[in-house]
Design an enzyme around this catalytic site. Structure first.
Site, PDB file in Angstrom:
ATOM      1  N   GLU A  52       7.085  57.279  18.082  1.00  0.00           N
ATOM      2  CA  GLU A  52       5.842  58.052  18.081  1.00  0.00           C
ATOM      3  C   GLU A  52       5.307  58.250  16.663  1.00  0.00           C
ATOM      4  O   GLU A  52       4.095  58.189  16.430  1.00  0.00           O
ATOM      5  CB  GLU A  52       6.061  59.415  18.747  1.00  0.00           C
ATOM      6  CG  GLU A  52       6.489  59.346  20.201  1.00  0.00           C
ATOM      7  CD  GLU A  52       8.009  59.355  20.392  1.00  0.00           C
ATOM      8  OE1 GLU A  52       8.464  59.936  21.383  1.00  0.00           O
ATOM      9  OE2 GLU A  52       8.725  58.781  19.537  1.00  0.00           O
ATOM     10  N   TRP A 172      37.966  24.154  21.532  1.00  0.00           N
ATOM     11  CA  TRP A 172      36.769  24.929  21.855  1.00  0.00           C
ATOM     12  C   TRP A 172      36.366  24.524  23.258  1.00  0.00           C
ATOM     13  O   TRP A 172      36.258  23.330  23.520  1.00  0.00           O
ATOM     14  CB  TRP A 172      35.641  24.619  20.875  1.00  0.00           C
ATOM     15  CG  TRP A 172      35.891  25.091  19.491  1.00  0.00           C
ATOM     16  CD1 TRP A 172      36.349  24.368  18.437  1.00  0.00           C
ATOM     17  CD2 TRP A 172      35.681  26.420  19.009  1.00  0.00           C
ATOM     18  NE1 TRP A 172      36.441  25.155  17.320  1.00  0.00           N
ATOM     19  CE2 TRP A 172      36.029  26.421  17.650  1.00  0.00           C
ATOM     20  CE3 TRP A 172      35.235  27.609  19.571  1.00  0.00           C
ATOM     21  CZ2 TRP A 172      35.957  27.558  16.849  1.00  0.00           C
ATOM     22  CZ3 TRP A 172      35.147  28.731  18.794  1.00  0.00           C
ATOM     23  CH2 TRP A 172      35.509  28.708  17.455  1.00  0.00           C
ATOM     24  N   THR A 198      44.932  37.156  21.997  1.00  0.00           N
ATOM     25  CA  THR A 198      43.760  36.453  21.476  1.00  0.00           C
ATOM     26  C   THR A 198      43.710  36.558  19.954  1.00  0.00           C
ATOM     27  O   THR A 198      43.428  35.574  19.257  1.00  0.00           O
ATOM     28  CB  THR A 198      42.469  37.033  22.091  1.00  0.00           C
ATOM     29  OG1 THR A 198      42.496  36.819  23.506  1.00  0.00           O
ATOM     30  CG2 THR A 198      41.235  36.370  21.503  1.00  0.00           C
ATOM     31  N   ASP A 202      44.243  32.867  18.516  1.00  0.00           N
ATOM     32  CA  ASP A 202      42.941  32.313  18.104  1.00  0.00           C
ATOM     33  C   ASP A 202      42.578  32.705  16.675  1.00  0.00           C
ATOM     34  O   ASP A 202      41.754  32.048  16.047  1.00  0.00           O
ATOM     35  CB  ASP A 202      41.831  32.801  19.037  1.00  0.00           C
ATOM     36  CG  ASP A 202      41.893  32.139  20.399  1.00  0.00           C
ATOM     37  OD1 ASP A 202      42.770  31.276  20.597  1.00  0.00           O
ATOM     38  OD2 ASP A 202      41.066  32.483  21.269  1.00  0.00           O
ATOM     39  N   GLU A 282      35.903  40.077  24.720  1.00  0.00           N
ATOM     40  CA  GLU A 282      35.958  38.617  24.646  1.00  0.00           C
ATOM     41  C   GLU A 282      37.319  38.029  25.014  1.00  0.00           C
ATOM     42  O   GLU A 282      37.515  36.826  24.909  1.00  0.00           O
ATOM     43  CB  GLU A 282      35.529  38.155  23.248  1.00  0.00           C
ATOM     44  CG  GLU A 282      34.041  38.312  22.986  1.00  0.00           C
ATOM     45  CD  GLU A 282      33.497  37.308  21.971  1.00  0.00           C
ATOM     46  OE1 GLU A 282      34.237  36.413  21.561  1.00  0.00           O
ATOM     47  OE2 GLU A 282      32.322  37.455  21.593  1.00  0.00           O
TER      48      GLU A 282
END
Length: 341
Positions: A52, A172, A198, A202, A282
């Protein structure tokens, strides 16, 4: 143009604040005088002027405000926060009418902004395109209504249904354009979470390297503090939380959140306390499935790639409603929402 078109424009403007306003909502504002837009604005960043304020500042002739209608996607605030109350600003300029998409669920505001406007003699309409507004600010509303972050599950799976090989290797599965899209998503949310396996196998950075935007806060689950300090997640470059059952002193950009048990419920409760309004989860598959089984998720974004593994770690199983699907080169992206949460 009609009321709906003006509100849709305000909603378009609000969307420009995605990833920049949390823990505030995204808000857009359009000011109309005699069927002509004379001012526009949106909340551009947390701590900055509200929609605003920016829209009023955009009006060249402030005298026209007395005969103008203000279209705003969320109830004007009625309290002093980082900035003064927007309801007071509209009252000060004696606007003729205010059309509001959604009422603010924040107890500091909820209904008070509307009441202030009405008591000042300003006509107020509430609820125009409320469903669209609910989707726009799903993160903000989930935080206040459900007392937890908005949860987005994301994974990539092979065409035969695996997210990783038996040795946990998952690089991948999806293509580089899908990965770039994921980095864009990361820039739009408050936090990103992975489990211990993970992080270990990874060694992800969980940043937005392939997209221009802020890095999300990183969250890793490590019950017994077994992860190596050499991992990319602990490089100190991005604020990181470790949820654990053990006690450990915080260091620069690294905070240890001690909990009795690491469950989806306790994870979200801790993050809500830290004012995290949205999170992308993820992996791995076990962590993703735990949120599905606990019915503590809102959206799932699933890439299916042409590759096959024949054996490995199976993708999570969910029963969400498919709302969108598209191809990202050879990858097929499907988006689901949880209808039972």
């Amino acid at each position: 143009m009609n009321d709906q078109q003006y509100m849709r424009r305000a909603l378009e403007l609000a969307q420009l604040g995605l990833g920049k306003t949390s823990p505030n909502p995204m808000v857009g504002c359009v000011i109309v005088h005699e069927e002509r837009i004379i001012g526009e604005g949106y909340h551009q960043r947390y701590g900055g002027p509200h929609a605003e304020v920016n829209a009023v500042a955009d009006v060249a002739n402030k005298e026209l405000l007395k005969e103008s209608t203000v279209y705003v996607t969320l109830e004007p605030c009625s309290h002093f926060g980082k900035t003064p109350p927007c309801a007071d600003l509209l009252i000060e300029h004696q606007v003729k009418k205010v059309v509001i998409c959604n009422e603010d669920p924040n107890p500091l505001v909820s209904g008070n902004g509307i009441r202030k406007l009405k008591e000042a003699g300003i006509a107020v309409d509430v609820g125009l395109l409320a469903g669209v507004g609910n989707v726009l600010n799903k993160r903000f509303f989930t935080s206040f209504v459900n007392s937890r972050p908005y949860v987005i599950l994301k994974w990539a799976q092979t065409s035969d249904g695996f997210v990783a090989r038996e040795n946990f290797d998952s690089k991948w599965i999806s293509n580089q354009y899908s990965r770039q899209l994921v980095h864009k998503w990361r820039s739009e949310e408050d936090a990103i979470l992975v489990g211990k396996n993970t992080a270990k196998h990874d060694n992800p950075s969980l940043t937005t390297r392939e997209w221009e935007g802020k890095n999300p806060l990183r969250v890793v689950l490590d019950t017994s503090l077994e992860l190596s300090s050499d991992l990319n997640m602990f490089d100190g470059k991005v604020k990181t939380f470790v949820l654990t059952r053990k006690k450990k002193a915080d260091t620069d950009n690294l905070k240890y959140l001690q909990v009795d048990a690491i469950t989806p419920g306790t994870i979200l409760a801790e993050l809500h306390t830290e004012r995290i309004q949205s999170i992308i989860i993820e992996g791995g598959s076990k962590v993703l499935q735990s949120f599905i089984d606990a019915n503590l998720w809102d959206e799932a974004r699933v890439f299916t790639a042409p590759a096959t593994f024949e054996k490995g770690i199976s993708a999570p199983a969910q029963n969400g409603k498919l709302i969108r699907e598209e191809d990202v080169l050879q990858d097929h992206l499907q988006t689901y929402i949880n209808q039972h949460g």
